[in-house]
Design a protein around this motif. Sequence first.
Motif, PDB file in Angstrom:
ATOM      1  N   THR A  91       7.929  -1.152  -2.773  1.00 37.79           N
ATOM      2  CA  THR A  91       7.961  -0.023  -1.844  1.00 37.79           C
ATOM      3  C   THR A  91       9.384   0.498  -1.779  1.00 37.79           C
ATOM      4  O   THR A  91      10.309  -0.266  -1.504  1.00 37.79           O
ATOM      5  CB  THR A  91       7.494  -0.433  -0.436  1.00 37.79           C
ATOM      6  N   GLU A  92       9.526   1.794  -2.028  1.00 37.28           N
ATOM      7  CA  GLU A  92      10.839   2.426  -1.952  1.00 37.28           C
ATOM      8  C   GLU A  92      11.112   2.808  -0.501  1.00 37.28           C
ATOM      9  O   GLU A  92      10.392   3.616   0.093  1.00 37.28           O
ATOM     10  CB  GLU A  92      10.864   3.680  -2.833  1.00 37.28           C
ATOM     11  N   LEU A  93      12.147   2.216   0.069  1.00 41.32           N
ATOM     12  CA  LEU A  93      12.532   2.524   1.444  1.00 41.32           C
ATOM     13  C   LEU A  93      13.679   3.519   1.424  1.00 41.32           C
ATOM     14  O   LEU A  93      14.696   3.283   0.768  1.00 41.32           O
ATOM     15  CB  LEU A  93      12.956   1.263   2.185  1.00 41.32           C
ATOM     16  N   SER A  94      13.505   4.615   2.138  1.00 42.44           N
ATOM     17  CA  SER A  94      14.543   5.625   2.249  1.00 42.44           C
ATOM     18  C   SER A  94      14.883   5.819   3.723  1.00 42.44           C
ATOM     19  O   SER A  94      14.022   6.185   4.521  1.00 42.44           O
ATOM     20  CB  SER A  94      14.073   6.947   1.635  1.00 42.44           C
ATOM     21  N   VAL A  95      16.147   5.555   4.064  1.00 45.60           N
ATOM     22  CA  VAL A  95      16.615   5.714   5.441  1.00 45.60           C
ATOM     23  C   VAL A  95      17.574   6.889   5.466  1.00 45.60           C
ATOM     24  O   VAL A  95      18.606   6.873   4.797  1.00 45.60           O
ATOM     25  CB  VAL A  95      17.300   4.430   5.944  1.00 45.60           C
ATOM     26  N   LYS A  96      17.238   7.887   6.263  1.00 42.92           N
ATOM     27  CA  LYS A  96      18.052   9.108   6.345  1.00 42.92           C
ATOM     28  C   LYS A  96      18.927   9.083   7.592  1.00 42.92           C
ATOM     29  O   LYS A  96      18.503   8.598   8.643  1.00 42.92           O
ATOM     30  CB  LYS A  96      17.151  10.338   6.376  1.00 42.92           C
ATOM     31  N   PRO A  97      20.152   9.630   7.480  1.00 38.84           N
ATOM     32  CA  PRO A  97      21.058   9.654   8.652  1.00 38.84           C
ATOM     33  C   PRO A  97      20.493  10.505   9.775  1.00 38.84           C
ATOM     34  O   PRO A  97      19.740  11.439   9.549  1.00 38.84           O
ATOM     35  CB  PRO A  97      22.347  10.270   8.083  1.00 38.84           C
ATOM     36  N   PRO A 102       0.786  -1.241   0.000  1.00 38.45           N
ATOM     37  CA  PRO A 102       0.000   0.000   0.000  1.00 38.45           C
ATOM     38  C   PRO A 102       0.813   1.283   0.000  1.00 38.45           C
ATOM     39  O   PRO A 102       0.284   2.344  -0.313  1.00 38.45           O
ATOM     40  CB  PRO A 102      -0.832  -0.127   1.277  1.00 38.45           C
ATOM     41  N   GLU A 103       2.077   1.191   0.351  1.00 36.21           N
ATOM     42  CA  GLU A 103       2.921   2.395   0.413  1.00 36.21           C
ATOM     43  C   GLU A 103       3.943   2.381  -0.709  1.00 36.21           C
ATOM     44  O   GLU A 103       4.741   1.451  -0.821  1.00 36.21           O
ATOM     45  CB  GLU A 103       3.636   2.459   1.763  1.00 36.21           C
ATOM     46  N   ASP A 104       3.907   3.419  -1.554  1.00 35.55           N
ATOM     47  CA  ASP A 104       4.920   3.524  -2.600  1.00 35.55           C
ATOM     48  C   ASP A 104       6.289   3.830  -1.993  1.00 35.55           C
ATOM     49  O   ASP A 104       7.316   3.414  -2.523  1.00 35.55           O
ATOM     50  CB  ASP A 104       4.560   4.633  -3.587  1.00 35.55           C
ATOM     51  N   GLN A 105       6.279   4.590  -0.878  1.00 34.81           N
ATOM     52  CA  GLN A 105       7.537   4.992  -0.268  1.00 34.81           C
ATOM     53  C   GLN A 105       7.398   5.001   1.248  1.00 34.81           C
ATOM     54  O   GLN A 105       6.350   5.369   1.795  1.00 34.81           O
ATOM     55  CB  GLN A 105       7.962   6.379  -0.753  1.00 34.81           C
ATOM     56  N   VAL A 106       8.466   4.571   1.905  1.00 36.94           N
ATOM     57  CA  VAL A 106       8.541   4.615   3.358  1.00 36.94           C
ATOM     58  C   VAL A 106       9.822   5.349   3.728  1.00 36.94           C
ATOM     59  O   VAL A 106      10.895   5.020   3.217  1.00 36.94           O
ATOM     60  CB  VAL A 106       8.546   3.198   3.966  1.00 36.94           C
ATOM     61  N   ASN A 107       9.691   6.343   4.578  1.00 36.28           N
ATOM     62  CA  ASN A 107      10.841   7.129   5.032  1.00 36.28           C
ATOM     63  C   ASN A 107      11.035   6.917   6.527  1.00 36.28           C
ATOM     64  O   ASN A 107      10.094   7.059   7.301  1.00 36.28           O
ATOM     65  CB  ASN A 107      10.621   8.617   4.755  1.00 36.28           C
ATOM     66  N   VAL A 108      12.246   6.566   6.914  1.00 33.64           N
ATOM     67  CA  VAL A 108      12.563   6.388   8.331  1.00 33.64           C
ATOM     68  C   VAL A 108      13.932   6.989   8.613  1.00 33.64           C
ATOM     69  O   VAL A 108      14.768   7.122   7.718  1.00 33.64           O
ATOM     70  CB  VAL A 108      12.537   4.911   8.763  1.00 33.64           C
ATOM     71  N   ALA A 109      14.147   7.324   9.875  1.00 34.49           N
ATOM     72  CA  ALA A 109      15.455   7.813  10.299  1.00 34.49           C
ATOM     73  C   ALA A 109      16.317   6.640  10.714  1.00 34.49           C
ATOM     74  O   ALA A 109      15.822   5.623  11.235  1.00 34.49           O
ATOM     75  CB  ALA A 109      15.290   8.793  11.461  1.00 34.49           C
ATOM     76  N   GLU A 110      17.600   6.755  10.440  1.00 30.37           N
ATOM     77  CA  GLU A 110      18.527   5.690  10.822  1.00 30.37           C
ATOM     78  C   GLU A 110      18.415   5.405  12.310  1.00 30.37           C
ATOM     79  O   GLU A 110      18.345   6.322  13.135  1.00 30.37           O
ATOM     80  CB  GLU A 110      19.959   6.101  10.464  1.00 30.37           C
ATOM     81  N   GLY A 111      18.397   4.110  12.629  1.00 31.11           N
ATOM     82  CA  GLY A 111      18.284   3.705  14.027  1.00 31.11           C
ATOM     83  C   GLY A 111      16.853   3.454  14.477  1.00 31.11           C
ATOM     84  O   GLY A 111      16.631   2.800  15.494  1.00 31.11           O
ATOM     85  N   ASN A 112      15.905   3.963  13.716  1.00 24.66           N
ATOM     86  CA  ASN A 112      14.498   3.729  14.057  1.00 24.66           C
ATOM     87  C   ASN A 112      14.015   2.413  13.462  1.00 24.66           C
ATOM     88  O   ASN A 112      14.574   1.929  12.478  1.00 24.66           O
ATOM     89  CB  ASN A 112      13.629   4.876  13.533  1.00 24.66           C
ATOM     90  N   PRO A 113      12.955   1.849  14.038  1.00 27.31           N
ATOM     91  CA  PRO A 113      12.400   0.633  13.439  1.00 27.31           C
ATOM     92  C   PRO A 113      11.681   0.948  12.127  1.00 27.31           C
ATOM     93  O   PRO A 113      11.201   2.064  11.933  1.00 27.31           O
ATOM     94  CB  PRO A 113      11.406   0.138  14.495  1.00 27.31           C
TER      95      PRO A 113
END
Lengths: 114, 116
Positions: free
Chosen positions: B110-116, B7-18
């Motif tokens: 789903t495009e996963l993007s993990v930011k520092p 259902p999600e085209d993209q998921v954005n999370v911060a590094e270290g987060n689940p």
Amino acid sequence: EAGVVQSPRYKIIEKKQPVAFWCNPISGHNTLYWYLQNLGQGPELLIRYENEEAVDDSQLPKDRFSAERLKGVDSTLKIQPAELGDSAVYLCASSLGDRGTEAFFGQGTRLTVV
Amino acid sequence: AQSVAQPEDQVNVAEGNPLTVKCTYSVSGNPYLFWYVQYPNRGLQFLLKYITGDNLVKGSYGFEAEFNKSQTSFHLKKPSALVSDSALYFCAVRPRLGNQGGKLIFGQGTELSVKP
């Protein structure tokens, strides 16, 4: 052990020209798949082989696409003639016959039709 | 028709987060379930699979997935995301029985993007 090998990696052709892709699956894998993947989308099955038999080719556009897997090992996928809309990545994968086993993918052939 | 939905085209999370990448399916019977990851200009790499047994399965690179039969879901999870986890993730389903058995059906990714 070598993985699934595909060639070429990249191919640019003019529309209406023929093109062929080759795939060598992992040794001993009797199931072979050809998938088409458009940019940013999930792979879509074109054809699935069990040994040398094409058991699912319902999504293969048979007017221009053909495939073969002679001797149940390596396989070729051909397009003749190519159209602009055929530009995509063509992925080959293989797996053991047990349906619970994962499929292993090659790196794909990126086709650009101009 | 048999299908897989992410259902999600993209998921954005911060590094270290689940992180969680969602997948639901509409396939009869009890299909086999898979997750794959794809890095740019690469083929798909297998991460993990559910065959039977424990609903929580563990896979490569610290990933795990939770199978929920009643919700027909198979969500991918990781307790602590890394920047290097940024990639395209695909859920896939293979029917166990019938003439569709053997066919591997993929979600749209789903495009996963993990930011520092």
